[in-house]
Design a protein around this motif. Structure first.
Motif, PDB file in Angstrom:
ATOM      1  N   ALA A  28       0.830  -1.218   0.000  1.00  0.00           N
ATOM      2  CA  ALA A  28       0.000   0.000   0.000  1.00  0.00           C
ATOM      3  C   ALA A  28       0.856   1.257   0.000  1.00  0.00           C
ATOM      4  CB  ALA A  28      -0.976   0.009   1.186  1.00  0.00           C
ATOM      5  N   ARG A  30       1.811   3.917  -1.977  1.00  0.00           N
ATOM      6  CA  ARG A  30       1.514   4.656  -3.206  1.00  0.00           C
ATOM      7  C   ARG A  30       2.649   5.606  -3.568  1.00  0.00           C
ATOM      8  NH1 ARG A  30      -3.757   8.561  -3.421  1.00  0.00           N
ATOM      9  NH2 ARG A  30      -3.638   9.317  -5.570  1.00  0.00           N
ATOM     10  N   ALA A  73      -7.648  -3.096   0.035  1.00  0.00           N
ATOM     11  CA  ALA A  73      -6.682  -1.988   0.098  1.00  0.00           C
ATOM     12  C   ALA A  73      -5.628  -2.114  -0.985  1.00  0.00           C
ATOM     13  CB  ALA A  73      -6.029  -1.949   1.477  1.00  0.00           C
ATOM     14  N   TYR A  76      -7.082  -1.197  -4.220  1.00  0.00           N
ATOM     15  CA  TYR A  76      -7.312   0.241  -4.244  1.00  0.00           C
ATOM     16  C   TYR A  76      -6.018   0.997  -4.541  1.00  0.00           C
ATOM     17  CZ  TYR A  76      -8.955   4.846  -2.767  1.00  0.00           C
ATOM     18  OH  TYR A  76      -9.294   6.168  -2.737  1.00  0.00           O
ATOM     19  N   VAL A  77      -4.940   0.588  -3.887  1.00  0.00           N
ATOM     20  CA  VAL A  77      -3.649   1.251  -4.128  1.00  0.00           C
ATOM     21  C   VAL A  77      -3.237   1.073  -5.585  1.00  0.00           C
ATOM     22  CG1 VAL A  77      -1.194   1.241  -3.562  1.00  0.00           C
ATOM     23  CG2 VAL A  77      -2.884   1.074  -1.741  1.00  0.00           C
ATOM     24  N   LYS A  80      -5.100   3.463  -7.665  1.00  0.00           N
ATOM     25  CA  LYS A  80      -4.657   4.849  -7.474  1.00  0.00           C
ATOM     26  C   LYS A  80      -3.318   5.101  -8.165  1.00  0.00           C
ATOM     27  CE  LYS A  80      -6.814   7.398  -5.503  1.00  0.00           C
ATOM     28  NZ  LYS A  80      -8.042   8.134  -5.939  1.00  0.00           N
ATOM     29  N   LEU A 118     -16.907   2.791  -4.891  1.00  0.00           N
ATOM     30  CA  LEU A 118     -15.481   2.468  -4.876  1.00  0.00           C
ATOM     31  C   LEU A 118     -15.104   1.462  -5.969  1.00  0.00           C
ATOM     32  CD1 LEU A 118     -12.784   2.914  -3.425  1.00  0.00           C
ATOM     33  CD2 LEU A 118     -13.373   1.018  -1.923  1.00  0.00           C
TER      34      LEU A 118
ATOM     35  N   MET B 156     -10.985   4.924   3.031  1.00  0.00           N
ATOM     36  CA  MET B 156      -9.878   4.052   2.607  1.00  0.00           C
ATOM     37  C   MET B 156      -8.674   4.903   2.218  1.00  0.00           C
ATOM     38  SD  MET B 156      -8.918   0.825   1.668  1.00  0.00           S
ATOM     39  CE  MET B 156     -10.280  -0.180   1.110  1.00  0.00           C
ATOM     40  N   GLU B 157      -8.938   5.948   1.464  1.00  0.00           N
ATOM     41  CA  GLU B 157      -7.874   6.867   1.030  1.00  0.00           C
ATOM     42  C   GLU B 157      -7.146   7.442   2.243  1.00  0.00           C
ATOM     43  OE1 GLU B 157      -8.025   8.002  -2.451  1.00  0.00           O
ATOM     44  OE2 GLU B 157      -6.530   9.588  -2.389  1.00  0.00           O
ATOM     45  N   LEU B 160      -5.066   4.733   4.143  1.00  0.00           N
ATOM     46  CA  LEU B 160      -3.897   4.280   3.384  1.00  0.00           C
ATOM     47  C   LEU B 160      -2.852   5.372   3.200  1.00  0.00           C
ATOM     48  CD1 LEU B 160      -5.577   2.101   0.597  1.00  0.00           C
ATOM     49  CD2 LEU B 160      -4.269   1.311   2.569  1.00  0.00           C
ATOM     50  N   PHE B 161      -3.322   6.598   2.968  1.00  0.00           N
ATOM     51  CA  PHE B 161      -2.381   7.624   2.508  1.00  0.00           C
ATOM     52  C   PHE B 161      -2.223   8.813   3.451  1.00  0.00           C
ATOM     53  CE2 PHE B 161      -4.332   5.961  -1.594  1.00  0.00           C
ATOM     54  CZ  PHE B 161      -3.385   4.955  -1.720  1.00  0.00           C
TER      55      PHE B 161
END
Lengths: 236, 341
Positions: A28, A30, A73, A76-77, A80, A118, B156-157, B160-161
């Protein structure tokens, strides 16, 4: 973790860079993934980033997360990171987000009364990274709106996402609308969402033409459905 | 022997006439009474009638206060949409992004109408079935509440970030979590059912559960005055059970049908209750013979595990589940016989 190089250093092996990217996405990370991709883009250009690194890495991740190690997750990463690179590629002089010849268009949206955006957004990102032109109608889309938009844009595929058993039933209305307008076969119905993973038989129950196990499998599904649409039209 | 006695004996190590079993039939009560769902999820009396019908029809050993996580989001200002055949969902989040979090008003469980509805339904259930059937109530962990307030994507964003912001928000929610959970216990809940999305192997990487979710949960649960059952949501939980075992107040685990129960017992030790059973999708579409056979196989697998309780895995039993499939679970338990001391 990122394999950083300077102009004076030896280029790391492509397989090592890909593996580093896969590891970063699975962790995860990014920012780390973007750093690695930016460094590669500086050397080889954004188009090469997609062809040589991102697409193979996403495919590998998709294959590895179909088992129990899948986490939302991580997916999702991955989406992104793909989105980040698409944005950067578009911002290049003469940039084009599509890394392959343009495909589509297709129409996406969540079924009526479904507000779980999502998954749909992640699938849209994956498709765009493969060159598909997407008309994203958002959440809570009535069946007629899907078909109207497909006719307006010339889309051969309508992709409908639903999170729950109840909202998935709304996809039946899209099927009925397609059939009622005489568009069966010409417009293919792709369906997706968490409920399709846990409920075998739901695809047929709602009248879908195909589904994908995860966002990584969506591009190949859309390739197949597009071909099916062309074949169906040829036989009419 | 009634359900409460069955549970008391089970926990005390005494024999029982049969294994306790339950199914999450919160929504299903409305099917049995024919109550419109907007009324079912807003009128405590109507909801209570549904659970009475559930008890009369299926004889489960646990009843449930309203199982509807969207109500928690609505308590923060999210907009609900009532559906036919399902619990209400969130049609519009209270905020669109984490940057708007500061303008939210954290609700008071003593004043907020949606939370008062859940509490009043719980109080009525407890009063009506006092001493006969245990009642469980559902709530959300502090790290899952923002998901119902702003939507899964933005939260979630953030997790995670932007971990510092996620930690600040989750920790800021601990007092609300603790107060509401303890109000539910004061209202008579015998168990608090806690699904943990952001501690699930299907959603979060293990490292994030270790660094983010578990510490928050440990801090929150240390202040809760009653027993808690952690729920697997739709994903197998076994691979993270080692992280979740031993948390304060946690005395039960609800696992997925796909989880290995023998391995789970090894991980959590002999003390906690272990709940599992057929998935809701199987209950909806499976044949009664198949469902009964699966239940019997699970009971046989757990024959020597006195603290195993048959329960559906997944969420609330679906509205269009055939009643004979629910009866099949009960038949499996009744025919299996008594529980060893």
């Amino acid at each position: 973790m990122p394999i950083a190089t300077t102009p004076n250093q030896t280029e790391p092996a492509l397989t090592d860079v890909r593996q580093s990217l896969i590891t970063l996405i699975k962790q995860a990370d990014r920012a780390g993934a973007n750093e690695l991709l930016d460094a590669w883009a500086n050397r080889h250009g954004h188009e090469e980033v997609f062809k040589m690194l991102l697409e193979p890495a996403l495919t590998a991740i998709g294959e590895s997360i179909t088992g129990e190690k899948h986490t939302l997750a991580q997916a999702y990463v991955a989406s992104k990171v793909a989105e980040d690179m698409l944005t950067k590629a578009m911002n290049q002089p003469g940039g084009n987000a599509a890394t392959e010849p343009t495909k589509g268009p297709v129409v996406l949206g969540n079924a009526e009364s479904d507000f779980h955006a999502l998954g749909r957004r992640m699938v849209a990102t994956m498709l765009r990274s493969k060159g598909w032109v997407i008309h994203d109608l958002g959440n809570d889309v009535p069946a007629s709106e899907f078909v109207d938009k497909a006719l307006e844009t010339g889309a051969r595929i309508i992709g409908v996402s639903a999170m729950t058993m109840t909202t998935a039933q709304g996809i039946r209305d899209v099927r009925r609308e397609i059939d009622a307008r005489g568009l069966s076969g010409r417009i293919q119905l792709a369906v997706g969402g968490a409920v399709f993973l846990v409920m075998p038989g739901l695809l047929e129950e709602v009248g879908g033409d195909g589904t994908a196990a995860n966002m990584f499998a969506a591009p190949s599904l859309f390739d197949r459905l597009w071909d099916q649409s062309i074949q169906a039209e040829a036989t009419l | 022997m009634n359900s409460m006695q069955r549970f008391s004996n089970l926990l005390a190590g005494q024999p029982t006439d049969r294994r306790p079993f339950t199914l999450v039939l919160s929504l299903y009560g409305a099917r049995l009474t024919g109550c419109p769902l907007d009324q079912h999820y807003s009128d405590p009396a109507a909801y209570t009638q549904g659970q009475a019908a559930v008890r009369e029809t299926f004889l489960p050993d646990v009843l449930f206060a309203p199982v509807c996580t969207a109500l928690i989001g609505a308590a923060f200002g999210a907009k609900l949409r009532f559906l036919t055949g399902n619990a209400p969902i969130i049609a519009a989040p209270a905020i669109e992004s984490v940057q708007e979090w500061h303008r939210l008003h954290v609700p008071d469980p003593d004043r907020q109408p949606h939370l008062l509805y859940v509490r009043e339904a719980l109080r009525r259930l407890v009063a009506e079935h006092r001493g006969q059937v245990p009642v469980a109530a559902l709530f959300l962990a502090p790290f899952d509440i923002p998901m119902m307030v702003m939507g899964m994507g933005p939260w979630m964003e953030t997790v995670l970030f932007d971990r510092p912001t996620a930690e600040r928000i989750a920790r800021d929610l601990i007092p609300f979590f603790v107060k509401t959970a303890n109000r539910l216990f004061e209202d008579g809940a015998d168990y608090l059912l806690l699904p943990c999305a952001f501690a699930s192997p299907g959603i979060m990487p293990r490292e994030i559960v270790e660094q983010f979710s578990r510490p928050i949960l440990a801090h929150a649960l240390a202040q809760v005055r009653g027993p808690v059952a952690l729920h697997h949501l739709d994903h197998p939980l076994l691979s993270y059970l080692d992280l979740l075992a031993g948390l304060p107040a946690v005395s039960a685990f609800s696992l997925a049908q796909a989880d290995s129960l023998s391995r789970a017992r090894e991980v959590i030790g002999p003390g906690p209750l272990l709940l599992s059973g057929p998935e809701t999708q199987l209950l909806r579409k499976g044949a009664t013979t198949e469902i009964e056979a699966i239940c019997r196989a699970m009971l046989e697998d757990r024959r020597d595990d006195r603290r195993f309780i048959l329960c559906n895995s997944g969420a609330d039993v679906l509205f269009d589940t055939p009643p004979e499939n629910i009866h099949a679970v009960r038949h499996a338990v009744e025919s299996f016989g008594s529980s060893p001391a």
